[in-house]
Design a protein around this motif. Structure first.
Motif, PDB file in Angstrom:
ATOM      1  N   TRP A  14       1.163   7.409   0.568  1.00  0.00           N
ATOM      2  CA  TRP A  14       0.995   8.725  -0.052  1.00  0.00           C
ATOM      3  C   TRP A  14      -0.174   8.708  -1.036  1.00  0.00           C
ATOM      4  O   TRP A  14      -1.004   9.624  -1.065  1.00  0.00           O
ATOM      5  CB  TRP A  14       2.276   9.128  -0.777  1.00  0.00           C
ATOM      6  CG  TRP A  14       3.326   9.690   0.138  1.00  0.00           C
ATOM      7  CD1 TRP A  14       4.505   9.115   0.506  1.00  0.00           C
ATOM      8  CD2 TRP A  14       3.264  10.954   0.788  1.00  0.00           C
ATOM      9  NE1 TRP A  14       5.206   9.905   1.366  1.00  0.00           N
ATOM     10  CE2 TRP A  14       4.448  11.076   1.562  1.00  0.00           C
ATOM     11  CE3 TRP A  14       2.345  11.986   0.843  1.00  0.00           C
ATOM     12  CZ2 TRP A  14       4.733  12.191   2.337  1.00  0.00           C
ATOM     13  CZ3 TRP A  14       2.636  13.106   1.605  1.00  0.00           C
ATOM     14  CH2 TRP A  14       3.793  13.217   2.349  1.00  0.00           C
ATOM     15  N   THR A  15      -0.233   7.658  -1.817  1.00  0.00           N
ATOM     16  CA  THR A  15      -1.343   7.559  -2.785  1.00  0.00           C
ATOM     17  C   THR A  15      -2.680   7.422  -2.062  1.00  0.00           C
ATOM     18  O   THR A  15      -3.683   8.028  -2.469  1.00  0.00           O
ATOM     19  CB  THR A  15      -1.115   6.339  -3.690  1.00  0.00           C
ATOM     20  OG1 THR A  15       0.134   6.511  -4.385  1.00  0.00           O
ATOM     21  CG2 THR A  15      -2.235   6.188  -4.697  1.00  0.00           C
ATOM     22  N   ILE A  37       0.860  -1.181   0.000  1.00  0.00           N
ATOM     23  CA  ILE A  37       0.000   0.000   0.000  1.00  0.00           C
ATOM     24  C   ILE A  37       0.888   1.220   0.000  1.00  0.00           C
ATOM     25  O   ILE A  37       1.751   1.357   0.868  1.00  0.00           O
ATOM     26  CB  ILE A  37      -0.948   0.005   1.210  1.00  0.00           C
ATOM     27  CG1 ILE A  37      -1.990  -1.123   1.091  1.00  0.00           C
ATOM     28  CG2 ILE A  37      -1.664   1.345   1.323  1.00  0.00           C
ATOM     29  CD1 ILE A  37      -2.937  -1.197   2.257  1.00  0.00           C
ATOM     30  N   ASP A  38       0.663   2.078  -0.964  1.00  0.00           N
ATOM     31  CA  ASP A  38       1.377   3.339  -1.033  1.00  0.00           C
ATOM     32  C   ASP A  38       0.581   4.350  -0.210  1.00  0.00           C
ATOM     33  O   ASP A  38      -0.501   4.793  -0.615  1.00  0.00           O
ATOM     34  CB  ASP A  38       1.493   3.795  -2.489  1.00  0.00           C
ATOM     35  CG  ASP A  38       2.323   5.060  -2.616  1.00  0.00           C
ATOM     36  OD1 ASP A  38       2.629   5.668  -1.572  1.00  0.00           O
ATOM     37  OD2 ASP A  38       2.644   5.443  -3.756  1.00  0.00           O
TER      38      ASP A  38
END
Lengths: 246, 239
Positions: free
Chosen positions: A6-7, A3-4
């Motif tokens: 920031w995204t 899981i990013d």
């Protein structure tokens, strides 16, 4: 699975921003437009309903007015019929009264005409009877003696007022003794004697003959005429019969 | 070493913040939806045209679904549910554009959607029932259920975004694999199926969001009026 973060954070912010944008520029204006259209529709429906109610009220008023007009017309017709009936009765009564008056007048005139006819018939019968009597009494066999009339003449002269009796034969007055037949000497003397006795003095008499007297005498002077003859008797009888018939 | 197909590489950086492809795709979708909304709503008419009538039909259908599920005025939930449905629908169908990968094919986007639904569930639960009233719903039907109800809040949110992510991501992967193995036109039936899957998933995600919010709203009211008969359509569900 990775899981990013920031995204994830950016997408969360992006979606929240999108949520605000669509709420501000899409859903709110669309809801307002739908609500406005619904309000307009409701208003149109209300106005249509009001117009329908108004039309129904006007229809009811028209029906009521028509019923009132019908009732008024029926009343007017009834009143006119009543008036016409009253006028007809009045005209009939008047015509009936006039007819009864005409009938009564006609009956009255018929009665009078009948009375007149009866009187004329009675008069003719009386005249005929007197004519018959005169013709019968004029027959030689039925001649009455002078004495039958002389008594009456004397009695009439004696019944005259004194002034009238005194005026007979006074001055230039020349009494005339009219007989139905020429008088003989004896009859003439009897007449002079009887008249002198009735007047209480002697008067000069002129004699005349009038067969129309049938029988008897007529004494005339300037102021007096005394009849004692059948013609006068028949005339009195005829007058009496005429009075009796009427 | 082969990179994970689920990993996303940043396209560029804004300072320390890496900007990835799903974020850019989301920005484009946001821009298009906002522009369309502004253009459309500036020319709204009482007698709508075809586009306005279509949008009104969609918003009306969203209101109807919200009303049937939540059993309340749809106005407070319209923007949230409508935005979720339209964004997921458009994002799923953006795969039709060559070179564009749907943002919903990445777990971050789906997780962001699920987080928003989770936050909205908490917000509307507290708004309608009060903080204490909403917290009491976790002790229904017994205080023993408190751990399970807390876990349920997490698991159903997790399942919400994993379902969407799995369906969309798998569709993209299958099409990519088929396209790499077969000819140019072979994936078309799969793409059509992927469109259907995307529309269905958008509908399911929106409906489940309605169910979660409606459950949070209605459970507090049911707790305050235990004598009232429960509405089966508003029962807590965890599909």
């Amino acid at each position: 699975m990775q899981i990013d973060w920031w995204t994830l954070g950016l997408q969360t912010v992006n979606l929240l921003v999108l949520l605000w944008l669509l709420a501000r520029f899409l859903f709110r204006p669309m809801a307002a437009m739908v609500a406005r259209r619904q309000a307009d529709t409701d208003r149109l429906l209300d106005s249509a309903r009001a117009a329908r109610d108004e039309a129904e009220a006007a229809k009811a008023a028209a029906v009521a007015a028509r019923a009132a007009a019908d009732a008024e017309r029926a009343g007017i017709i009834a009143a006119a019929q009543k008036d016409a009936e009253a006028q007809r009765e009045a005209i009939l009564d008047k015509a009936r009264q006039e007819a009864q008056a005409h009938i009564a007048d006609a009956e009255d005139r018929i009665g009078r005409m009948q009375d007149d006819a009866d009187a004329r018939i009675g008069h003719r019968a009386s005249v005929l009877a007197t004519d018959i009597a005169a013709r019968l009494l004029a027959q030689p066999g039925a001649r009455l003696p002078l004495s039958a009339f002389l008594g009456g003449l004397v009695q009439a002269l004696a019944g005259l007022p004194d002034a009238a009796r005194e005026a007979i034969g006074a001055g230039d007055d020349a009494p005339v003794l009219v007989s139905a037949r020429p008088l003989g000497e004896a009859d003439l003397a009897a007449c002079h004697a009887a008249i002198a006795e009735a007047l209480g003095r002697e008067v000069a008499l002129k004699t005349e003959v009038d067969p129309d007297l049938i029988a008897g005498l007529r004494f005339t002077s300037a102021s007096v005429e005394v009849n004692a003859n059948l013609r006068d008797d028949l005339a009195r009888i005829l007058a009496g019969l005429d009075r009796h018939d009427r | 070493m082969i990179d994970s197909p689920l990993a996303i590489a940043p396209v560029f950086h804004l300072g320390p913040v890496p900007i990835t492809q799903p974020v850019i795709a989301t920005w484009i979708i946001m821009a298009l939806m906002s522009l369309f909304s502004i253009v459309l709503t500036r020319r709204l008419k009482l007698r709508p045209g075809k586009i306005q009538a279509t949008v009104e039909l969609v918003t009306g259908a969203i209101d109807q679904q919200i009303g049937e599920v939540v059993r309340a005025d749809p106005a407070p939930y319209r923007a949230l549910i409508g935005t979720i449905f339209l964004f997921i629908f458009i994002a799923d169908w953006s795969s039709l554009i060559p070179g564009v990968e749907p943002p919903t094919a990445h777990v971050e986007t789906d997780a962001a959607l699920a987080l928003i639904v989770f936050a909205a569930t908490l917000y509307h639960g507290v708004r309608c029932n009060g903080l204490v009233g909403y917290l009491k719903t976790f002790a229904q039907p017994s205080w023993v259920m408190i751990p399970l109800n807390l876990v349920e809040q997490i698991t159903r949110t997790f399942s919400l975004f994993v379902r969407l992510f799995g369906n969309i991501m798998s569709g993209v992967f299958v099409i990519g694999i088929v396209l790499s193995l077969a000819g140019l036109l072979v994936p078309i039936p799969l793409m059509a199926l992927d469109l259907l899957t995307g529309a269905v998933q958008a509908y399911i995600f929106a409906i489940l969001a309605c169910v979660f919010i409606g459950s949070a709203v209605s459970e507090g009211q049911a707790a305050r009026a235990p004598a009232a008969a429960p509405d089966p359509s508003q029962a807590r569900s965890n599909p």
